[in-house]
Design a protein around this motif. Structure first.
Motif, PDB file in Angstrom:
ATOM      1  N   GLY A 120     -40.591  32.259  -0.345  1.00  0.00           N
ATOM      2  CA  GLY A 120     -39.276  32.564  -0.143  1.00  0.00           C
ATOM      3  C   GLY A 120     -38.926  33.386  -1.494  1.00  0.00           C
ATOM      4  N   PRO A 148     -30.550  33.361   7.289  1.00  0.00           N
ATOM      5  CA  PRO A 148     -30.099  34.294   8.155  1.00  0.00           C
ATOM      6  C   PRO A 148     -28.977  33.736   9.092  1.00  0.00           C
ATOM      7  CG  PRO A 148     -32.073  33.145   9.047  1.00  0.00           C
ATOM      8  CD  PRO A 148     -31.836  32.643   7.490  1.00  0.00           C
ATOM      9  N   VAL A 205     -28.152  39.007  18.543  1.00  0.00           N
ATOM     10  CA  VAL A 205     -29.012  39.120  17.430  1.00  0.00           C
ATOM     11  C   VAL A 205     -29.196  40.695  16.924  1.00  0.00           C
ATOM     12  CG1 VAL A 205     -31.336  38.438  16.386  1.00  0.00           C
ATOM     13  CG2 VAL A 205     -30.187  36.756  17.557  1.00  0.00           C
ATOM     14  N   ARG A 259     -28.652  42.576  13.489  1.00  0.00           N
ATOM     15  CA  ARG A 259     -29.706  42.993  12.688  1.00  0.00           C
ATOM     16  C   ARG A 259     -29.281  44.527  12.329  1.00  0.00           C
ATOM     17  NH1 ARG A 259     -34.269  40.110  16.120  1.00  0.00           N
ATOM     18  NH2 ARG A 259     -34.393  38.198  14.714  1.00  0.00           N
ATOM     19  N   GLY A 311     -27.505  45.475   9.907  1.00  0.00           N
ATOM     20  CA  GLY A 311     -28.006  45.184   8.577  1.00  0.00           C
ATOM     21  C   GLY A 311     -27.702  43.724   8.005  1.00  0.00           C
ATOM     22  N   ILE A 312     -27.405  42.938   9.135  1.00  0.00           N
ATOM     23  CA  ILE A 312     -27.073  41.586   9.032  1.00  0.00           C
ATOM     24  C   ILE A 312     -28.471  40.716   9.227  1.00  0.00           C
ATOM     25  CG2 ILE A 312     -25.752  39.273   9.530  1.00  0.00           C
ATOM     26  CD1 ILE A 312     -23.443  41.348   9.727  1.00  0.00           C
ATOM     27  N   ARG A 313     -28.870  39.989   8.294  1.00  0.00           N
ATOM     28  CA  ARG A 313     -30.012  39.007   8.516  1.00  0.00           C
ATOM     29  C   ARG A 313     -29.715  38.082   9.485  1.00  0.00           C
ATOM     30  NH1 ARG A 313     -33.601  34.970   4.593  1.00  0.00           N
ATOM     31  NH2 ARG A 313     -35.429  35.735   5.745  1.00  0.00           N
ATOM     32  N   ALA A 314     -30.333  38.067  10.642  1.00  0.00           N
ATOM     33  CA  ALA A 314     -30.086  37.124  11.853  1.00  0.00           C
ATOM     34  C   ALA A 314     -31.284  36.841  12.777  1.00  0.00           C
ATOM     35  CB  ALA A 314     -28.932  37.987  12.578  1.00  0.00           C
ATOM     36  N   GLU A 315     -30.969  35.697  13.394  1.00  0.00           N
ATOM     37  CA  GLU A 315     -31.972  35.173  14.185  1.00  0.00           C
ATOM     38  C   GLU A 315     -31.498  34.318  15.168  1.00  0.00           C
ATOM     39  OE1 GLU A 315     -34.766  33.003  11.171  1.00  0.00           O
ATOM     40  OE2 GLU A 315     -34.219  31.440  12.662  1.00  0.00           O
ATOM     41  N   ARG A 332     -32.202  26.470   6.815  1.00  0.00           N
ATOM     42  CA  ARG A 332     -32.403  27.795   6.493  1.00  0.00           C
ATOM     43  C   ARG A 332     -31.286  28.513   5.470  1.00  0.00           C
ATOM     44  NH1 ARG A 332     -35.544  31.243   9.156  1.00  0.00           N
ATOM     45  NH2 ARG A 332     -35.445  32.171   7.019  1.00  0.00           N
ATOM     46  N   HIS A 381     -37.568  40.659   6.648  1.00  0.00           N
ATOM     47  CA  HIS A 381     -36.311  39.719   6.169  1.00  0.00           C
ATOM     48  C   HIS A 381     -35.236  39.867   6.976  1.00  0.00           C
ATOM     49  CE1 HIS A 381     -32.885  38.918   3.229  1.00  0.00           C
ATOM     50  NE2 HIS A 381     -33.730  38.050   2.555  1.00  0.00           N
ATOM     51  N   ARG A 382     -34.639  40.790   7.523  1.00  0.00           N
ATOM     52  CA  ARG A 382     -33.585  41.272   8.349  1.00  0.00           C
ATOM     53  C   ARG A 382     -33.789  40.351   9.561  1.00  0.00           C
ATOM     54  NH1 ARG A 382     -33.340  46.655   8.933  1.00  0.00           N
ATOM     55  NH2 ARG A 382     -33.737  46.788  10.892  1.00  0.00           N
ATOM     56  N   TYR A 383     -35.001  40.277   9.936  1.00  0.00           N
ATOM     57  CA  TYR A 383     -35.362  39.415  11.094  1.00  0.00           C
ATOM     58  C   TYR A 383     -35.420  37.881  10.741  1.00  0.00           C
ATOM     59  CZ  TYR A 383     -36.246  43.004  14.828  1.00  0.00           C
ATOM     60  OH  TYR A 383     -36.062  43.873  15.878  1.00  0.00           O
ATOM     61  N   GLY A 384     -34.993  37.554   9.683  1.00  0.00           N
ATOM     62  CA  GLY A 384     -35.025  36.124   9.353  1.00  0.00           C
ATOM     63  C   GLY A 384     -36.346  35.617   8.779  1.00  0.00           C
ATOM     64  N   PHE A 385     -37.381  36.363   8.521  1.00  0.00           N
ATOM     65  CA  PHE A 385     -38.597  35.853   8.087  1.00  0.00           C
ATOM     66  C   PHE A 385     -38.466  35.774   6.444  1.00  0.00           C
ATOM     67  CE2 PHE A 385     -39.463  37.132  12.233  1.00  0.00           C
ATOM     68  CZ  PHE A 385     -40.833  36.467  12.515  1.00  0.00           C
ATOM     69  N   ASP A 386     -39.241  34.899   5.964  1.00  0.00           N
ATOM     70  CA  ASP A 386     -39.219  34.607   4.480  1.00  0.00           C
ATOM     71  C   ASP A 386     -40.604  34.831   4.175  1.00  0.00           C
ATOM     72  OD1 ASP A 386     -36.715  33.362   4.137  1.00  0.00           O
ATOM     73  OD2 ASP A 386     -37.124  31.479   4.311  1.00  0.00           O
TER      74      ASP A 386
END
Lengths: 539, 539
Positions: free
Chosen positions: A23, A427, A445, A449, A452-456, A475, B41-46
Motif C-alpha cells: 500500500g 475506500p 459504488v 467512483r 472520484g471517490i475511492r469506494a467499494e 481498510r 485505486h479508486r476501486y479500492g485496490f491497494d
C-alpha cells in the motif's frame, strides 16, 4: 533425493533478505521518486530503463575460472553465458553509453530509478533488493557538469520536502588527494603499496576517527580485539600532510584560532565574490541568516585556500583545487550558495572509485538513534566524477559524473520529518445487508467512483454484519454506507462517519455523542453529496 | 580456460532477449500505468510490490531431482536454496496471501505493476523481461468480484485513451465447460485422458480453427507436415456437444437464421431487462447506437439462453450459466452494458487454468499487419477466477479473481491510435559562446528551470558551435539561446526558435523567411518571457 512420499506444501516465505512492500509503502516511494524525476527532467535529463539482467562480463567482474564468478551479485549460467542481476545503475549506464555511442547525444544525460540486487548477508534494515535513483552526465569533461549535478541534487531534496537548512551538500575532489599523495612523496610507481594502505586508511575515517587513521599511516594499529593491522610506515612529515588533508575540522579550528583575517583569503583567491575584509568566525547559532551565509562562504573560501596551500607544489592537486573553486563560483552564480553547498575536504567516501569532484548530501537535522540518543541524520546521496567506466568497453576514456540518491534513506528521513504521506486513505465501503440487492449496492459504488471517490462494495461473506464493519476499520475507511430492506423501501441510505465514530468512541461524553451523530440517514439521491461533505470535514 | 593473455574488452551488449528503454519509451509507459493505477485505486485496490526474486518452491515448480529445476524461469542455487525471478505477478500474490493471511483484510484487493521474467526463446517483439499490470481480489467468493474486475478493466482502458466502441470485454465461465464435459459424457474419473485431449484441442481453437478442433475431438488430425495427432476419439454426438459450446459464431448464426424470436429468450430467462419481444437481428453497421446496444443485449441474452439449453442437465454447468447471468445483471446495473461487456462462449483461452468466470479484453479497431493487411488489434488483457492458487500453501481453498493487462500490447494499441505521447519535449539549450562566462550561462539556465521550463547549458566541448546546434537538434530542443561577447556587452540574448527554423528550412519561401524570423534578439531580462512565448506558439 528419494521420491516424494506425498504432497508437501511449499513454504509461503520471501527469500532471505527480501521483503514485500504494501500500500502506502509503495505509493509514498513512488510519489517521492516522481517528484525527483520531475526535477531531473527539468534539468534536461532523459529517462533510461535498462533490464534487470546483465551479462556478468558487462557488469565488470568476469572471473571465468571459478564456479561462482560473482560474490556480491546474484549470478547464474545460461547457455554457457553468465548472467547476473545488476548491483547498481552505473554499470548498466556504462554499458549503454558504449553500446549506443553512435546514437546517443553527446553529452548524454540520463536518470534511472529502479531496484538493484546485492548478494550480501542481509541484516536489520539491510535488504538484498533495494531502490536506487541516479542521474548522470556522460561525455561532459567540464566541471560545470559536476556543479549542475550538485544544484540538481539540492533541488531534488527540496522538491521531496527536505527544507533548506536541513541539508548540506559537501564537495571535495579526488585530484586534491592525488596532489596530497604527490606532496607527501607517495606518487612514484614504487609507492603503489603505500598508496593503497593510505587510501584504505582514509576510507576508514568515519569508523576509526582521526587517531585511528593516523596510526594506520604510521606503524600500524591494534584494534580492540588485539589484532594488529600493519600501517603504511610513512614518516611523521608525510603523515602530517595526509592528516592536514582529511582532518578539516582541526584545520578549520586552527585557522579560526589563529584569527586569520578573511582578507588574506579573499586576496589570495581568484574566485572573487567576497572582496571585503571580514573577520573569520565560527558559525554560531545566534547569527542571523545573512551572517551565517557570509560566514559559511568564508569557511568555503578558507577550505579552498587551505587546500591550495597544501598542494601548491602539485600540478594535479592545484588543478583539483581550481576545479573546486570553479564549482563554487558556478553554483553561487545560480544562487546555490554555501548555505546549501560547501567545500569540505573531509568528504572522503568513495574517493578510491572517483577521478575528480565528489559530493555527498547530508541531512543536518537530528533524529533519535535506537537508544534514544540524538544524532545527525547523515548522508542520503553521493556521487562524483568517474572518467574511466566506459573505457572498459571501448578503450576510449569518456568523462562522466553523476549522483545516486539512497531511496530508502531519504524515505526514512522524510518519515522522520513527518513529510511522508503513509496514511493511505481507505475506500468508502458500501455494506451488503441484502444479498439479493447486490446490483443496487454496486450502482451506489459506481456513482461514488464516478465522482472520484475511492469506494467499494463489501465482497466478503455478508452474513455477519460486524465483519463488514471490521473490514472497513482495517481498510481505514472514512465512511460506510448501509441500506437494509427498510431503508430501501423508504429510498434512503445510512451514511456512517467512521472517523468521527472512532473519535467519539474514544473520547466523547454522552452529550457530545448526541450532538454529533456519527451516522446520518439521507435520501438515496444525496448519497454522493453526503459522503463528499463528510470526507471534506476530515480534510 | 588458459590464462588471460592480455586485457580483453567486455562486450557492451544487453543479454540475448533483453532490451533497454529510452526517454519517452519509459515515460509513456509510466504515464499509462499511472492512469491505470488511479483507476485501480479508486476501486479500492491497494498497491503491492513483491521482490523480483522468489524461492522456486514458492513459485510452484519445484523439481528437486534435476540440475536446472526450472525451464521457463531464470533460476539459480543460493546457499542450497533455489531462487528464481518471478515469471508473473500472480504466483507472488498467492505467496503473499498465504504468508500474511492473518494481517491482510479479507477480501484483500491489490494491484501490482512491474517487470516479470521468462526464460524462453526470444523472438521478434518477444522479450525475456516485460511488464505486467495486475489487479486481483483474494478471498471473495461472490461473482460480484468478477463483475467488478470487468467494470474496472473497462474503466482502465478508457482512462488510458481507448474509446468506448473500440474495445469489448468478453466473458465466459469455466464451469460451463465442465458442464459441457458432463453432458458429453466425459465427466467420470476414467475419462481423464479424453478430457485432457479435449481441453488441449479447445485451447488450439485460435490456431487450428473449428475444423481442426473437431478433428482432434474425433479420430485425430494430420497437420501440413503430415504428422498425425491422435484425437480424443469422441462419438459424433459427444463432439457435437463440445462444438456447440465453442463454435458460438455458428450457433449465433443458427439462432439468427432460424429467426428465433427474442421473446423466447426473454421469457426463458431471469435476468430481466429486455421484456419486450423483438426480432433478433445481426448487428449491422447502419444501426444507430441504441439499436446496436439493444441488439447486442439480445445477443448476450441469446448466448446465455444457448448455454443454459446446452448444459441444462448438468448442475455445475447450470451454476456457471447462472453466474454469467448474475455478472451481466450486476454490470448492467452500473451502466456497463453489452456495448462494452458481452457474454461470449467462444472465449476459451486459459480455461484450463481458471475455475470460474474468465474474461478477455479485445480491441476491435483495425490495424495493418506487417504485410499491410487490415486485421483486428485483438486481445490486450485477460483474467478470471482461480480458486486453488493459495491452497498450495495453506491447504485451505481461497477464492480469488483478477485481471492482467498486457502492458506492451496496450502501449502498441495506444501508439496505433496515436494516443501515445512519445514526442519527448527536448530541453531549451543555452549554448556556450565564451567559456569564461559559464556562470552567466548557468544563471540563464537556472532562471528558465525556476520558471518550470526544461533547460540545460551545453556541456560538451564548446569550441565547435555547429556541434552545439546539432546537439540541440538531436535533443529535439524547441529553443536555443545564444549570447556572445557582443550580445553580453549590450546585455541582450539571441533566442532561436528551432521548431520554426526547421519548418522554414524545409518549406519556406524567401518572403516567409523574412517575415517570420526564427531568431530574435531580446533584452537579457526578457529571456524567460520570450522563451515561454515561443514555446507557447508551438503548443
Amino acid at each position: 533425493m528419494a521420491k516424494n512420499k506425498g504432497p508437501r506444501r511449499p513454504k509461503a516465505e520471501t527469500p532471505k533478505g527480501f521483503r514485500d512492500y504494501f500500500g502506502a509503502e509503495v505509493t509514498a516511494r513512488k510519489a517521492m521518486l516522481d517528484k525527483i524525476a520531475a526535477v531531473y527532467h527539468r534539468y534536461g535529463f532523459d529517462a533510461l530503463e535498462t533490464s534487470a539482467v546483465e551479462t556478468v562480463e558487462a557488469l565488470g567482474k568476469f572471473l571465468p575460472d571459478v564456479d561462482r564468478p560473482n560474490e556480491g551479485v546474484f549470478a547464474w549460467e545460461e547457455d554457457s553465458d553468465w548472467l547476473a542481476l545488476r548491483y547498481d545503475l552505473t554499470a548498466p549506464l556504462a554499458r549503454v553509453a558504449a553500446q549506443y555511442r553512435n546514437d546517443l547525444p553527446t553529452p548524454y544525460r540520463r536518470y534511472a530509478m529502479g531496484p538493484v540486487w546485492r548478494n550480501e548477508k542481509p541484516g536489520p534494515g539491510r535488504f538484498r533488493q533495494f531502490y536506487q535513483c541516479d542521474a548522470d552526465t556522460v561525455g561532459a569533461a567540464s566541471v560545470a557538469a559536476d556543479a549542475e549535478i550538485c544544484a540538481m541534487l539540492a533541488d531534488a531534496l527540496e522538491a521531496v520536502g527536505i527544507e533548506r537548512g536541513d541539508y548540506v551538500i559537501r564537495v571535495n575532489n579526488r585530484k586534491v588527494l592525488n596532489g596530497v599523495m604527490e606532496v607527501a612523496g607517495l606518487s612514484g610507481d614504487d609507492k603503489e603499496a603505500e598508496r593503497g594502505i593510505v587510501l584504505r586508511a582514509i576510507d576508514k575515517l568515519d569508523r576509526l576517527g582521526v587517531d585511528g587513521v593516523r596510526a594506520l599511516l604510521g606503524e600500524g594499529r591494534k584494534d580492540e580485539s588485539g589484532d594488529f593491522t600493519k600501517g603504511a610506515g610513512l614518516l611523521e612529515t608525510q603523515a602530517d600532510v595526509v592528516m592536514r588533508f582529511i582532518d578539516w575540522e582541526k584545520e578549520k579550528n586552527r585557522i579560526l584560532s589563529e584569527g586569520v583575517r578573511a582578507s588574506v583569503i579573499a586576496n589570495s583567491d581568484s574566485w572573487g565574490a567576497f572582496k571585503n575584509a571580514q573577520y573569520f568566525d565560527e558559525i554560531r547559532s545566534d547569527m542571523v541568516p545573512e551572517q551565517r551565509a557570509a560566514t559559511q562562504a568564508l569557511i568555503n573560501r578558507a577550505a579552498i585556500f587551505h587546500l591550495s596551500e597544501l598542494v601548491h607544489n602539485s600540478k594535479v592537486g592545484t588543478e583539483g583545487v581550481d576545479e573546486l573553486g570553479t564549482i563554487s563560483e558556478l553554483l553561487e552564480a545560480q544562487g546555490y550558495g554555501p548555505d546549501r553547498i560547501i567545500i569540505d575536504p573531509s568528504v572522503v567516501r568513495g574517493l578510491g572509485y572517483y577521478t575528480g569532484p565528489v559530493f555527498e548530501a547530508e541531512l543536518t537535522f537530528e533524529i533519535k538513534d535506537e537508544k534514544g540518543r540524538p544524532r545527525q541524520f547523515g548522508s542520503v546521496a553521493g556521487g562524483g566524477r568517474y572518467d574511466d567506466l566506459v573505457k572498459r568497453f571501448t578503450g576510449q576514456a569518456v568523462p562522466a559524473t553523476g549522483v545516486s540518491i539512497g531511496v530508502d534513506r531519504l524515505l526514512a528521513a522524510l518519515a522522520a520529518k513527518g513529510r511522508l504521506d503513509t496514511s493511505a486513505q481507505g475506500p468508502v465501503v458500501v455494506t451488503v445487508m441484502d444479498r439479493t440487492r447486490m446490483a443496487d449496492y454496486m450502482a451506489m459504488v459506481n456513482e461514488l467512483r464516478a465522482s472520484g471517490i475511492r469506494a467499494e462494495m463489501y465482497l466478503g461473506n455478508p452474513k455477519n454484519f460486524g465483519n463488514q464493519l471490521k473490514y472497513a476499520d482495517k481498510r481505514q475507511s472514512p465512511v460506510a454506507i448501509i441500506q437494509g430492506e427498510d431503508e430501501a423501501a423508504r429510498d434512503v441510505v445510512q451514511v456512517k462517519d467512521l472517523i468521527l465514530g472512532a473519535k467519539l468512541a474514544q473520547e466523547a461524553s454522552l452529550e457530545e455523542w448526541k450532538s454529533q451523530p456519527a451516522q446520518v440517514e439521507v435520501p438515496r439521491a444525496d448519497l454522493v453529496a453526503t459522503v463528499r461533505e463528510i470526507m471534506g470535514r476530515h480534510g
